[in-house]
Design a protein around this motif. Sequence first.
Motif, PDB file in Angstrom:
ATOM      1  N   MET A   1      62.310  51.725  42.240  1.00 48.97           N
ATOM      2  CA  MET A   1      62.390  50.335  42.703  1.00 48.97           C
ATOM      3  C   MET A   1      61.247  50.076  43.678  1.00 48.97           C
ATOM      4  N   GLY A   2      60.728  48.872  43.669  1.00 50.04           N
ATOM      5  CA  GLY A   2      59.626  48.492  44.547  1.00 50.04           C
ATOM      6  C   GLY A   2      58.841  47.372  43.906  1.00 50.04           C
ATOM      7  N   TRP A   3      57.931  46.759  44.669  1.00 45.71           N
ATOM      8  CA  TRP A   3      57.138  45.674  44.113  1.00 45.71           C
ATOM      9  C   TRP A   3      56.052  46.215  43.181  1.00 45.71           C
ATOM     10  N   ALA A   4      55.599  45.355  42.282  1.00 44.86           N
ATOM     11  CA  ALA A   4      54.493  45.699  41.387  1.00 44.86           C
ATOM     12  C   ALA A   4      53.849  44.401  40.923  1.00 44.86           C
ATOM     13  N   ILE A   5      52.570  44.471  40.595  1.00 43.89           N
ATOM     14  CA  ILE A   5      51.838  43.287  40.152  1.00 43.89           C
ATOM     15  C   ILE A   5      50.737  43.691  39.182  1.00 43.89           C
ATOM     16  N   ALA A   6      50.482  42.827  38.218  1.00 42.00           N
ATOM     17  CA  ALA A   6      49.366  43.026  37.291  1.00 42.00           C
ATOM     18  C   ALA A   6      48.720  41.675  37.026  1.00 42.00           C
ATOM     19  N   VAL A   7      47.407  41.685  36.866  1.00 41.99           N
ATOM     20  CA  VAL A   7      46.624  40.477  36.631  1.00 41.99           C
ATOM     21  C   VAL A   7      45.701  40.737  35.450  1.00 41.99           C
ATOM     22  N   HIS A   8      45.490  39.729  34.601  1.00 40.94           N
ATOM     23  CA  HIS A   8      44.507  39.907  33.523  1.00 40.94           C
ATOM     24  C   HIS A   8      43.584  38.698  33.426  1.00 40.94           C
ATOM     25  N   GLY A   9      42.416  38.944  32.828  1.00 35.55           N
ATOM     26  CA  GLY A   9      41.414  37.895  32.624  1.00 35.55           C
ATOM     27  C   GLY A   9      40.907  37.885  31.205  1.00 35.55           C
ATOM     28  N   GLY A  10      41.731  38.342  30.257  1.00 34.49           N
ATOM     29  CA  GLY A  10      41.363  38.258  28.851  1.00 34.49           C
ATOM     30  C   GLY A  10      41.094  39.598  28.206  1.00 34.49           C
ATOM     31  N   ALA A  11      41.371  39.673  26.899  1.00 36.32           N
ATOM     32  CA  ALA A  11      41.139  40.882  26.105  1.00 36.32           C
ATOM     33  C   ALA A  11      40.101  40.586  25.031  1.00 36.32           C
ATOM     34  N   GLY A  12      39.363  41.621  24.633  1.00 36.41           N
ATOM     35  CA  GLY A  12      38.389  41.468  23.556  1.00 36.41           C
ATOM     36  C   GLY A  12      36.970  41.353  24.032  1.00 36.41           C
ATOM     37  N   ILE A  13      36.649  41.938  25.187  1.00 43.78           N
ATOM     38  CA  ILE A  13      35.325  41.807  25.769  1.00 43.78           C
ATOM     39  C   ILE A  13      34.281  42.532  24.930  1.00 43.78           C
ATOM     40  N   ASP A  14      33.144  41.886  24.714  1.00 44.76           N
ATOM     41  CA  ASP A  14      32.029  42.532  24.035  1.00 44.76           C
ATOM     42  C   ASP A  14      31.339  43.480  25.016  1.00 44.76           C
ATOM     43  N   PRO A  15      31.050  44.718  24.607  1.00 45.10           N
ATOM     44  CA  PRO A  15      30.435  45.689  25.518  1.00 45.10           C
ATOM     45  C   PRO A  15      29.032  45.308  25.953  1.00 45.10           C
ATOM     46  N   ARG A  16      28.435  44.303  25.293  1.00 46.35           N
ATOM     47  CA  ARG A  16      27.102  43.853  25.703  1.00 46.35           C
ATOM     48  C   ARG A  16      27.156  42.868  26.858  1.00 46.35           C
ATOM     49  N   LEU A  17      28.349  42.578  27.354  1.00 45.49           N
ATOM     50  CA  LEU A  17      28.477  41.675  28.482  1.00 45.49           C
ATOM     51  C   LEU A  17      27.620  42.190  29.632  1.00 45.49           C
ATOM     52  N   PRO A  18      26.732  41.346  30.185  1.00 48.78           N
ATOM     53  CA  PRO A  18      25.827  41.803  31.249  1.00 48.78           C
ATOM     54  C   PRO A  18      26.582  42.453  32.396  1.00 48.78           C
ATOM     55  N   MET A  19      25.962  43.464  32.976  1.00 42.58           N
ATOM     56  CA  MET A  19      26.617  44.222  34.022  1.00 42.58           C
ATOM     57  C   MET A  19      26.971  43.363  35.230  1.00 42.58           C
ATOM     58  N   ASP A  20      26.118  42.371  35.541  1.00 41.99           N
ATOM     59  CA  ASP A  20      26.442  41.533  36.682  1.00 41.99           C
ATOM     60  C   ASP A  20      27.659  40.672  36.409  1.00 41.99           C
ATOM     61  N   ARG A  21      27.861  40.270  35.140  1.00 46.95           N
ATOM     62  CA  ARG A  21      29.052  39.508  34.780  1.00 46.95           C
ATOM     63  C   ARG A  21      30.291  40.396  34.828  1.00 46.95           C
ATOM     64  N   GLN A  22      30.148  41.637  34.400  1.00 46.73           N
ATOM     65  CA  GLN A  22      31.265  42.565  34.493  1.00 46.73           C
ATOM     66  C   GLN A  22      31.707  42.729  35.948  1.00 46.73           C
ATOM     67  N   GLN A  23      30.731  42.905  36.822  1.00 44.90           N
ATOM     68  CA  GLN A  23      31.055  43.114  38.227  1.00 44.90           C
ATOM     69  C   GLN A  23      31.644  41.858  38.848  1.00 44.90           C
ATOM     70  N   GLU A  24      31.123  40.699  38.446  1.00 50.62           N
ATOM     71  CA  GLU A  24      31.650  39.433  38.951  1.00 50.62           C
ATOM     72  C   GLU A  24      33.128  39.284  38.592  1.00 50.62           C
TER      73      GLU A  24
END
Length: 364
Positions: A1-24
């Motif tokens: 028992m205890g609190w828990a949290i999960a957040v998502h921002g979408g699935a299916g990312i292309d691996p060519r996504l620029p590194m600065d966008r990944q970090q952002e």
Amino acid sequence: MGWAIAVHGGAGIDPRLPMDRQQEARDVLLYCLQLGVNALKASVPAIDVVELVVRELESNPVFNSGRGSALCTKGTVEMEASIMDGSRNKCGAASGLSTVKNPISLARLVMEKSPHAYIAFAGAEEFAREQGVEIVDTNYFITAENKDRLEQAKEMNSIQFDYRIPESEDGVGKPDENELLPTVRSYANGKPVLEKAFGNGVTCENGDQSSCKSGYFPESEINGVPINLYQPETVGCVAVDIEGRCASATSTGGLINKRSGRIGDSPIIGAGTYANEICAVSATGEGEAIIRATVARDVAALMEYKGLSLQDSVDYVINKRLEDGKGGLIAVSSNGEAVAGFNTMGMFRACATEAGYYEVGIWH
């Protein structure tokens, strides 16, 4: 028992996504995760936490919800969101929004202030004004990037998830093997696991190149129409508070170049969003497939009727129920667990539990 949290921002990312966008994207997820953790530690109810976190995600154009939403074929936004309080078995949803600054808060008002579970388009906009929610000009949601992506989608005669890949490879992150973005997972037993992702789509456990896997997911289709799986995309948050109350919230701008009037899984209770006294689930990905598979409800049903664990339920739904589509989900249980699962190359996600589990990641 205890609190828990999960957040998502979408699935299916292309691996060519620029590194600065990944970090952002990572930075936004980390900020929102910490926002939720702080609220849970302060004994804020789960339903308030998920609304708080998703409002923050809607206000940031990094993801496809609220400001920065995908444009439909007419060049307009038709946002949608839903929220569910598992402890009270109450839910609210709204679709076809074009002026409501925070769709998730309107969904909450549908749940709390109306006799209905779902209101859409002109009726939802009218209800928003009656309730005094913040209204903004439609231009607030539309970014120059999304205008460009809509034109690209029209030229390709395709429907696209939120497209984040530059036209020129000059902007694509292709670091050498020493320039890795880490995903740190800290488990309750104190044994950390470090997952690192290369900009060329290669992922390795503990930075060990012998365990690396590479490749790209091909284009998929919705009823014969090509759909490209590049993004950040839909956002969502699930939480269980210190009282064991579970809640879920999901918000999206939909698909780029979608037909006006199309409704995806995000506002559909049981598909993109679900919560009961056992767990809370928020899904993301190919909406039509998620609707057909009733993804969010099936996770809860497997726990409720089959007695499966949260992890086993998520694995079964992702691997067996979502066979004809690409996507992912986040889930928490009333026992204080947090799980993320996806059948795409990556999913923007962040999780934390009172027991010590912590994760901010993109790739498998």
